[in-house]
Scaffold this active site. Structure first.
Site, PDB file in Angstrom:
ATOM      1  N   GLN A 102       0.812  -1.215   0.000  1.00 37.08           N
ATOM      2  CA  GLN A 102       0.000   0.000   0.000  1.00 37.08           C
ATOM      3  C   GLN A 102       0.845   1.265   0.000  1.00 37.08           C
ATOM      4  O   GLN A 102       0.317   2.369   0.027  1.00 37.08           O
ATOM      5  CB  GLN A 102      -0.924  -0.007   1.221  1.00 37.08           C
ATOM      6  CG  GLN A 102      -1.932  -1.143   1.228  1.00 37.08           C
ATOM      7  CD  GLN A 102      -2.735  -1.213   2.517  1.00 37.08           C
ATOM      8  OE1 GLN A 102      -2.732  -0.299   3.329  1.00 37.08           O
ATOM      9  NE2 GLN A 102      -3.429  -2.320   2.711  1.00 37.08           N
ATOM     10  N   HIS A 170      -1.405  -0.021   5.700  1.00 37.44           N
ATOM     11  CA  HIS A 170      -2.023   0.905   6.659  1.00 37.44           C
ATOM     12  C   HIS A 170      -1.120   2.076   7.025  1.00 37.44           C
ATOM     13  O   HIS A 170      -0.862   2.360   8.186  1.00 37.44           O
ATOM     14  CB  HIS A 170      -2.444   0.155   7.931  1.00 37.44           C
ATOM     15  CG  HIS A 170      -3.539  -0.825   7.720  1.00 37.44           C
ATOM     16  ND1 HIS A 170      -4.199  -1.449   8.754  1.00 37.44           N
ATOM     17  CD2 HIS A 170      -4.105  -1.317   6.589  1.00 37.44           C
ATOM     18  CE1 HIS A 170      -5.113  -2.272   8.262  1.00 37.44           C
ATOM     19  NE2 HIS A 170      -5.063  -2.206   6.940  1.00 37.44           N
ATOM     20  N   GLU A 263     -15.604   3.074   9.184  1.00 36.04           N
ATOM     21  CA  GLU A 263     -16.117   4.143  10.031  1.00 36.04           C
ATOM     22  C   GLU A 263     -16.013   5.518   9.384  1.00 36.04           C
ATOM     23  O   GLU A 263     -15.069   5.808   8.642  1.00 36.04           O
ATOM     24  CB  GLU A 263     -15.329   4.178  11.355  1.00 36.04           C
ATOM     25  CG  GLU A 263     -15.497   2.945  12.202  1.00 36.04           C
ATOM     26  CD  GLU A 263     -14.732   3.013  13.522  1.00 36.04           C
ATOM     27  OE1 GLU A 263     -14.850   2.072  14.314  1.00 36.04           O
ATOM     28  OE2 GLU A 263     -14.008   4.027  13.759  1.00 36.04           O
TER      29      GLU A 263
END
Length: 395
Positions: A102, A170, A263
């Site tokens: 990522q 992340h 979220e």
């Protein structure tokens, strides 16, 4: 490549076969028992989607004030100055990111005083010792360069994820400025290591607040603790890939939950959002995580999605082209391949439309004229422009 309209026949309308139950009102937003969010067919959207050009794994974009030109980052390490109708110019002297998983070149934003300073802020992933990695944020001056070709000057790194750890996931590393232009906010993922999100000796799994030069404001909520803790504005985040301020000066972030439990958070000073001790999702493999519950000491999300939509970029809309959408948040969905509108006019956020775009939406940006711009993810990622559909009811 010349603009062209997105052929609706090529779009897969998941909503037509969705079995998700209708949403009902609940505290903190319009969610049902599992956070589902039914889709509206793109054919019924009040906008037209125009393909404008393509990039190679685009990650972020920002318009230069007073112009229609935009800076676009590509994960592999290129920063491009895109000019409508004229194509893109590669910006030179860009830092070389550590690309993998990522990680790569990430966000780009212009300084609040860009008109005078010509300064921009970038995030990217840098290699650490012994096979570790971490995100960094730097700032530099955008120069015309020789022969009119853009270049960066005076690049300096002003922030680093601490500590560097193994793995390539992340990173987060989204950037936003406070509305008064005095502070820099950075989202920092927990790097798939879980516990750093609650560790005050690490800035992983946090949102940090800095002065524009990277120094730590004396009034940060944990400033008295010193060290890395002094940077922290909020904690208990997983992988926050969206970060924006709305017109009321409220800070919002969108973040990927574990298996489910994505979220949208209203980020407030010193708040703990629970991860990995609380989440409305579950660990991959089925291990349970306690749901958010009143009195658990954690700030619950304003909205959540289960099944996951994999949130990408987040934008607060204030333009004139879609006047009824002022005070809306627009969130890109990666795995969900959607554009999601969220009504944030009141004290609580509510899910509004979700359009299936048929592609992973990495970035959402408002253009100078109020058009909505999207970057799709991956090789051959597209720059899409959303404008009102003739004859459609105004949103």
């Amino acid at each position: 490549m010349p603009p062209r309209f997105l052929p609706l026949a090529s779009i897969v309308f998941l909503a037509a076969c969705s079995t998700a139950p209708a949403e009902s009102a609940a505290a903190g937003g319009d969610i049902d028992a599992n956070g589902a969010h039914p889709e509206t067919p793109l054919a019924d959207a009040p906008f037209v989607v125009t393909r404008v050009t393509t990039f190679n794994e685009p990650w972020a974009m920002t318009f230069l004030p007073g112009t229609d030109n935009a800076l676009v980052t590509e994960k592999g390490g290129r920063l491009l100055l895109w000019r409508p109708g004229l194509g893109s110019l590669a910006v030179s002297n860009v830092p070389r990111p550590d690309v993998g998983g990522q990680g790569g070149l990430g966000d780009v934003v212009v300084a609040p005083d860009f008109a005078a300073s010509r300064m921009i802020y970038l995030s990217w992933v840098a290699a650490g010792p012994d096979g570790t990695h971490g995100a960094v944020v730097g700032r530099a001056t955008l120069l015309d360069g020789r022969d009119g070709k853009p270049a960066l000057g005076g690049l300096s790194i002003i922030w680093r994820q601490t500590p560097n750890v193994s793995g390539r996931g992340h990173f987060g590393h989204r950037i936003a400025f406070s509305p008064d232009g005095k502070y820099l906010f950075i989202s920092s993922g927990e790097r798939q290591k879980f516990t750093p999100a609650q560790d005050m000796a690490a800035n992983l799994g946090k949102i940090v607040r800095l002065n524009l030069d990277g120094s730590t404001p004396a009034d940060n909520p944990f400033a008295a603790q010193g060290g890395v803790a002094a940077q922290i504005w909020s904690l208990g985040h997983r992988n926050p890939l969206g970060l924006t301020f709305d017109a009321r000066g409220r800070l919002w972030n969108s973040e990927m939950g574990p298996e489910g439990g994505d979220e949208l958070n209203l980020v407030t000073r010193g708040a703990n959002y629970g991860y990995p001790k609380a989440s409305n999702g579950s660990h991959y493999g089925g291990k349970d995580i306690p749901d958010h519950a009143p009195g658990d000491g954690f700030a619950a999300p304003q909205l959540w999605w289960n099944p996951s939509v994999s949130p990408g970029g987040l934008m607060a809309y204030s333009g004139k082209m879609f006047p009824a959408w002022k005070d809306s948040l627009f969130m890109g969905a990666l795995g969900g391949e959607a554009l999601i509108r969220i009504d944030a006019r009141g004290d609580a956020a509510h899910k509004a439309e979700r359009w299936n775009m048929g592609n992973r939406i990495r970035e959402v940006e408002e253009g100078p004229d109020g058009a909505i711009w999207l970057l799709t993810d991956g090789s051959g990622g597209e720059l899409l422009k959303l404008t009102p559909k003739a004859g459609a009811p105004k949103p």
